[in-house]
Scaffold this active site. Structure first.
Site, mmCIF file in Angstrom:
data_model
loop_
_atom_site.group_PDB
_atom_site.id
_atom_site.type_symbol
_atom_site.label_atom_id
_atom_site.label_comp_id
_atom_site.label_asym_id
_atom_site.label_seq_id
_atom_site.Cartn_x
_atom_site.Cartn_y
_atom_site.Cartn_z
ATOM 1 C CG HIS A 190 -2.315 -0.319 0.754
ATOM 2 N ND1 HIS A 190 -3.094 -1.256 1.349
ATOM 3 C CD2 HIS A 190 -3.022 0.165 -0.274
ATOM 4 C CE1 HIS A 190 -4.217 -1.342 0.695
ATOM 5 N NE2 HIS A 190 -4.206 -0.486 -0.287
ATOM 6 C CB CYS A 488 -2.434 0.206 -20.409
ATOM 7 S SG CYS A 488 -2.697 -1.548 -20.608
HETATM 8 C C1 PEP Z 1 -0.246 -5.177 -17.250
HETATM 9 O O1 PEP Z 1 -0.182 -6.382 -17.026
HETATM 10 O O2 PEP Z 1 0.709 -4.500 -17.693
HETATM 11 C C2 PEP Z 1 -1.485 -4.438 -16.975
HETATM 12 C C3 PEP Z 1 -1.630 -3.188 -17.374
HETATM 13 O O3 PEP Z 1 -2.463 -5.072 -16.256
HETATM 14 P P1 PEP Z 1 -2.377 -5.308 -14.667
HETATM 15 O O4 PEP Z 1 -1.179 -4.557 -14.157
HETATM 16 O O5 PEP Z 1 -3.645 -4.831 -14.108
HETATM 17 O O6 PEP Z 1 -2.208 -6.787 -14.611
#
Ligand code: PEP
Ligand code: MG
Length: 560
Positions: A190, A488
């Site tokens: 956290h 992302c």
């Molecule tokens: C990733 O795996 O890069 C992603 C954006 O999804 P998460 O971090 O939620 O698994």
């Protein structure tokens, strides 16, 4: 003598100042028989629990975003009926209230830790609740952040959310927290999540910081994941120059993301709740590149109703009216188990029935979610895109986009997180409207290194040319089909790596909103030709460190 303590840096900030340590927690209570009656002990516990829950709720009200959610969850933990029963049973057996709370919470903590992943990381939240209740029972002040009367670098074992939420970050405050250093906790603790959200300079898991004393001057360099002790005058001057540079970057206006030659690279936000929308917009997010819907339902035992989902999605889309919003359907499994989607015990959950595989095995849940999204889309004005997590085959890409279109969603794509789909991107993109690369999982699976495991953290590096080569393939496939390729994962939040990713063909970048200013600034320094040249240098390396060094060297050459 100058020394460097290493840990995991959160963000890219740098800060310097004197250390103030978090007060150590009082010793744990002893297993002792009570000289009060069980009724008296029970009454004491009820009063203490109510007071702590009220204080946590009060703190929740004064904050927002993830901090608020965590504090609300903690207030609920304090009054959890199962825990209450467990405390009562110990008191009935003649124990003191202090011991009963300590022991019952420890038992619950062990259960959470056994589950591991996201829930395991919540164990620290529970410890904090127990420490607060015990302090109240003893008539002692709640454990908390010091107020030394001057700005300071806070050094702690790990920070409880209740403390992180109320850190004084006001530049004018005499007790301003300049940076955080924890000796425990990983990149998903956290402390790390909240530091990222609030843009606090932080290095976590820096075991060597246990020896720092109040008043020691340190430089906290999050970009390097380092804490420099007894710094030289030159090191301090250099750190101050970086602090000033960052202040100037943060103060710069929030223009749309673009390269120096004007090539647009929209900068989007990663969000886990509509509550983060206002702050993301304030920091200049041009839309949402990843909305993690599973974060809304982590504590639900049953699949959420269409109506409950519609309301959340409509709130998000309303906040981003006129802008692009990419929503990911439920990504359940491994570090984010959802009881209603992952019911089987698996030896290797990261390689199991997760993401789109779990949704497909429970197709009604996926249909309901897409229906809720279509309904929210119909009543709002944002440009809604939907995408599926953990897609591994072209056939899965065809399945998901087909279902999304059947249920009325106009733009459907896939996440590229599994190497197989990166290698097949040219085929997959023939069927989908876009791809979005999740570099966190793509790195985990390419390097065979668990993203939550500290012992293999050095392999969890998206700069590795193996990962970059896969991204390049996806970029080429996007260009071939004329379809967008977003990023992302956390990699998009690294300012220089962001330039490399654009050079490899990424058309948008999505990140924690606190990272937007640094990335915006970095992109604006290079043309598309520069970005391609810097990316080529990174690709032409043996390992992550080599790629970083090569990209840095290429980035220092004069702009074309
Ligand atoms: C990733 O795996 O890069 C992603 C954006 O999804 P998460 O971090 O939620 O698994
Ligand atoms: Mg992922």
């Amino acid at each position: 003598m100058t020394e460097t303590i290493t840990g995991v840096g959160i963000g890219l900030g740098v800060a310097q100042g004197p250390v103030a340590r978090m007060a150590e927690r009082a010793p744990a209570p002893k297993d002792a028989a009570s000289d009060r009656t069980p009724e008296e002990e029970t009454a004491r516990v009820r009063e203490a629990v109510a007071a702590v829950a009220a204080e946590l709720s009060r703190r929740a009200e004064t904050t927002e975003g993830i901090a608020r959610d965590v504090l609300e969850a903690q207030a609920m933990m304090a009054e959890d009926p199962t825990l209450e029963e467990s405390v009562d049973a110990r008191i009935a057996a003649g124990k003191t209230a202090e011991w009963a709370v300590h022991d019952a919470f420890a038992e619950f903590r062990a259960t959470l830790e056994a589950v591991g992943g996201y829930l395991g990381e919540r164990a620290a939240d529970l410890d904090d609740v127990a420490a607060r209740v015990i302090a109240h029972l003893r008539g002692e002040p709640a454990p908390g952040v010091p107020s030394p009367g001057h700005p300071f670098v806070l050094v702690a074992q790990d920070l409880a959310p209740a403390d992180t939420a109320l850190l004084d970050l006001d530049p004018a405050s005499p007790n301003r927290v300049l940076a955080l250093v924890t000796t425990e906790g990983g990149p998903t603790s956290h402390t790390a999540i909240l530091a990222r959200e609030k843009g606090i300079v932080a290095v976590v898991g820096a075991a060597g910081a246990a020896d720092l004393a109040d008043g020691d001057t340190v430089i906290v360099d999050a970009a390097a994941g380092a804490v420099v002790t007894s710094p030289t005058a030159d090191q301090l001057a250099d750190a101050q120059r970086r602090v000033d540079e960052r202040a100037a970057v943060e103060a710069a206006p929030c223009t749309p993301g673009a390269l120096a030659d004007g090539t647009a690279v929209p900068l989007l936000a990663n969000l886990g709740s509509p509550k983060g929308a206002a702050e993301a917009l304030e920091l200049g997010a041009e839309g949402v590149g990843l909305f993690r819907t599973e974060f809304l339902f982590l504590s639900s035992k049953e699949a959420p109703s269409i109506e409950a989902q519609r309301a959340e999605y409509a709130a998000l889309l309303t906040a981003f009216a006129g802008r692009k919003v990419v929503v990911r359907v439920l990504d359940a499994g491994a570090d984010k188990p959802l009881p209603f989607l992952n019911d089987a015990e698996e030896e290797n959950p990261a390689l199991g029935l997760r993401g789109i595989r779990a949704l497909r095995a429970n197709e009604q849940i996926l249909r309901d979610q897409l229906t809720a999204l279509a309904q929210a889309d119909a009543e709002t004005d944002a440009d809604l895109w939907v995408m599926a997590p953990m897609v591994g085959t072209v056939e899965e890409a065809v399945y998901f986009t087909g279902l999304a279109r059947e249920l009325g969603l106009k733009t459907a794509g896939v996440m590229v997180e599994v190497p197989s789909i990166a290698l097949m991107a040219d085929r997959a993109l023939a069927h989908t409207d876009f791809a979005s690369i999740g570099t966190n999982d793509l790195t985990q699976y390419t390097m065979a290194a668990d993203r939550l495991l500290g012992s293999v953290a050095t392999l969890q590096d998206p700069w590795h040319p193996a990962v970059l080569r896969l991204i390049a393939q996806v970029g080429e496939a996007g260009a071939k089909h004329g379809k967008p390729v977003g990023i992302c994962g956390e990699a998009a939040a690294d300012p220089l790596l962001a330039v490399v990713l654009v050079g490899l063909g990424a058309t948008t970048l999505s990140m924690a909103p606190a990272a937007l200013a640094d990335v915006r600034y970095s992109l604006g320094r290079y043309t598309l030709d520069d970005a391609r040249r810097i990316a080529a240098a990174a690709l032409d390396a043996d390992d992550a460190a080599g790629a970083r060094a090569a990209a840095r060297a290429a980035a220092e050459q004069p702009a074309s």
